[in-house]
Design an enzyme around this catalytic site. Structure first.
Site, PDB file in Angstrom:
ATOM      1  N   PHE A   1       5.399   0.643   6.733  1.00 16.34           N
ATOM      2  CA  PHE A   1       6.284  -0.468   6.871  1.00 16.34           C
ATOM      3  C   PHE A   1       6.845  -0.511   5.355  1.00 16.34           C
ATOM      4  CE2 PHE A   1       3.678  -0.883  10.558  1.00 16.34           C
ATOM      5  CZ  PHE A   1       4.601  -0.929  11.420  1.00 16.34           C
ATOM      6  N   CYS A   2       6.069  -0.462   4.485  1.00 17.74           N
ATOM      7  CA  CYS A   2       6.153  -0.569   3.022  1.00 17.74           C
ATOM      8  C   CYS A   2       7.250   0.572   2.496  1.00 17.74           C
ATOM      9  CB  CYS A   2       5.089  -0.692   1.968  1.00 17.74           C
ATOM     10  SG  CYS A   2       3.662  -1.899   2.389  1.00 17.74           S
TER      11      CYS A   2
ATOM     12  N   TYR B   1       0.951  -1.246  -0.088  1.00 16.83           N
ATOM     13  CA  TYR B   1       0.015   0.086  -0.083  1.00 16.83           C
ATOM     14  C   TYR B   1       0.785   1.009  -0.213  1.00 16.83           C
ATOM     15  CZ  TYR B   1      -3.445  -3.243   2.028  1.00 16.83           C
ATOM     16  OH  TYR B   1      -4.049  -4.482   1.908  1.00 16.83           O
TER      17      TYR B   1
ATOM     18  N   CYS C   1       1.665   3.141   3.204  1.00 14.32           N
ATOM     19  CA  CYS C   1       1.960   2.160   4.540  1.00 14.32           C
ATOM     20  C   CYS C   1       3.436   2.519   5.091  1.00 14.32           C
ATOM     21  CB  CYS C   1       1.634   0.710   4.205  1.00 14.32           C
ATOM     22  SG  CYS C   1       2.649  -0.483   5.239  1.00 14.32           S
TER      23      CYS C   1
END
Length: 333
Positions: free
Chosen positions: A115-116, A110, A113
């Site tokens: 963390f992405c 995403y 996001c």
């Protein structure tokens, strides 16, 4: 080697719907749960603020004086250029040897996001070309093939890697398999854990601090996400309203009384950890620098991110990180 010369201005909304991304806690299975999945994990266009390259202009004035004057002027310009190049060289990246760089890297993500974005900061810094598959937050059809139903998922030469910190550890081992332990490893590990266990938790309460900021965020989401017209309307208004109340619950859960104060405190805590160094890693970023930069990059140009830079000392470090990380290594899928 791509030079670290881009003033990155990636305006993206931090998405932290904790039940569907790595590092999440459990959430309610109520009907609002479905709505929040849509709201928080809308996609955004990664090119929205990209391509704004910094241009360095060196004014050259013609001199009609003596040849000595001309020579002195040219010499002065050459010294200035050399000095500027020296400054940039400090932050120049050193890509790993080609033989250890993965040949086929695909990130299921995403866009907003945190963390992405942490994984992307690592890939960008090490100039590892990668493709991006944006996951539809409603159907998640893009990752139906996987037993792991969260993002990020990184496919590296056919191998599935999950969990942002684990992905980075595994890639780091691939790029430098003979790396020996150093005195700085414990410090780096400590601050990487701080990112996952503390920093990310102060972001959502700031992004959705009030209805105005929530709408600002969701207006961008609905303009760039994978949504039908009906979904866009639902996400923008119902999603913004829902996340406003969710942010209040997050404040209570993590004992946050003042959202901005918590954000500013986190930024100052990080600057203090640098202890006068350009980066936590010294003259170059380490994995902790990349983790902090990655999770902050989606909010940098939202109101909360602008306030953070204006009211704390983190701006200089962030700019150095933008220069060090440089342009995105993303390639077309």
């Amino acid at each position: 080697m791509r030079r670290a010369s881009t003033l990155a201005a990636s305006s993206s909304l931090l998405s932290q719907f904790l039940s569907t991304t790595h590092g999440s806690a459990s959430a309610s299975a109520s009907s609002s749960h479905r709505l929040l999945q849509v709201a928080l994990y809308a996609t955004e266009t990664s090119n929205a603020f990209s391509g704004h390259r910094r241009r360095w202009f060196i004014p050259i004035f013609e001199s009609f004086g003596s040849s000595r004057t001309v020579f002195t002027g040219v010499a002065g310009i050459m010294v200035s250029v050399a000095a500027a190049a020296g400054v940039m060289e400090v932050y120049a990246k050193e890509p790993p040897p080609p033989e250890v760089v993965p040949k086929d890297v695909v990130l299921y993500q995403y866009e907003a996001c945190p963390f992405c974005n942490k994984v992307k900061a690592f890939l960008d810094y090490y100039d590892i070309p990668y493709k991006v598959i944006e996951v539809n937050p409603l159907s998640k059809k893009e990752i139906k093939w996987s037993d792991y139903k969260k993002v990020p998922i990184l496919m590296v030469d056919g191998e599935q890697l999950v969990d942002s910190s684990a992905i980075i550890d595994k890639l780091g081992d691939k790029l430098n398999p003979e790396k020996e332990a150093s005195l700085g490893d414990d410090e780096e590990k400590k601050w990487r854990q701080w990112v996952d266990n503390h920093l990310v938790h102060v972001l959502s309460p700031n992004i959705y601090r009030n209805t105005s900021e929530a709408l600002e965020s969701f207006d961008y989401i609905t303009s760039n996400g994978n949504f039908s017209f009906t979904e866009k309307i639902t996400v923008k208004y119902a999603g913004a309203a829902a996340m406003y109340f969710v942010s209040k619950n997050l404040k209570k859960k993590y004992n946050i009384t003042d959202e901005r104060a918590a954000l500013y405190d986190a930024a100052e805590t990080w600057v203090n950890a640098l202890n006068g160094r350009d980066f936590l890693g010294g003259s170059k970023p380490n994995l902790a620098d990349l983790a902090v930069f990655g999770v902050l990059r989606p909010i940098r140009y939202l109101r909360s991110g602008r306030d953070m830079v204006e009211h704390t000392r983190i701006g200089d470090w962030y700019t150095r990180m933008e220069n060090a990380v440089g342009e995105s290594a993303r390639i077309k899928a």
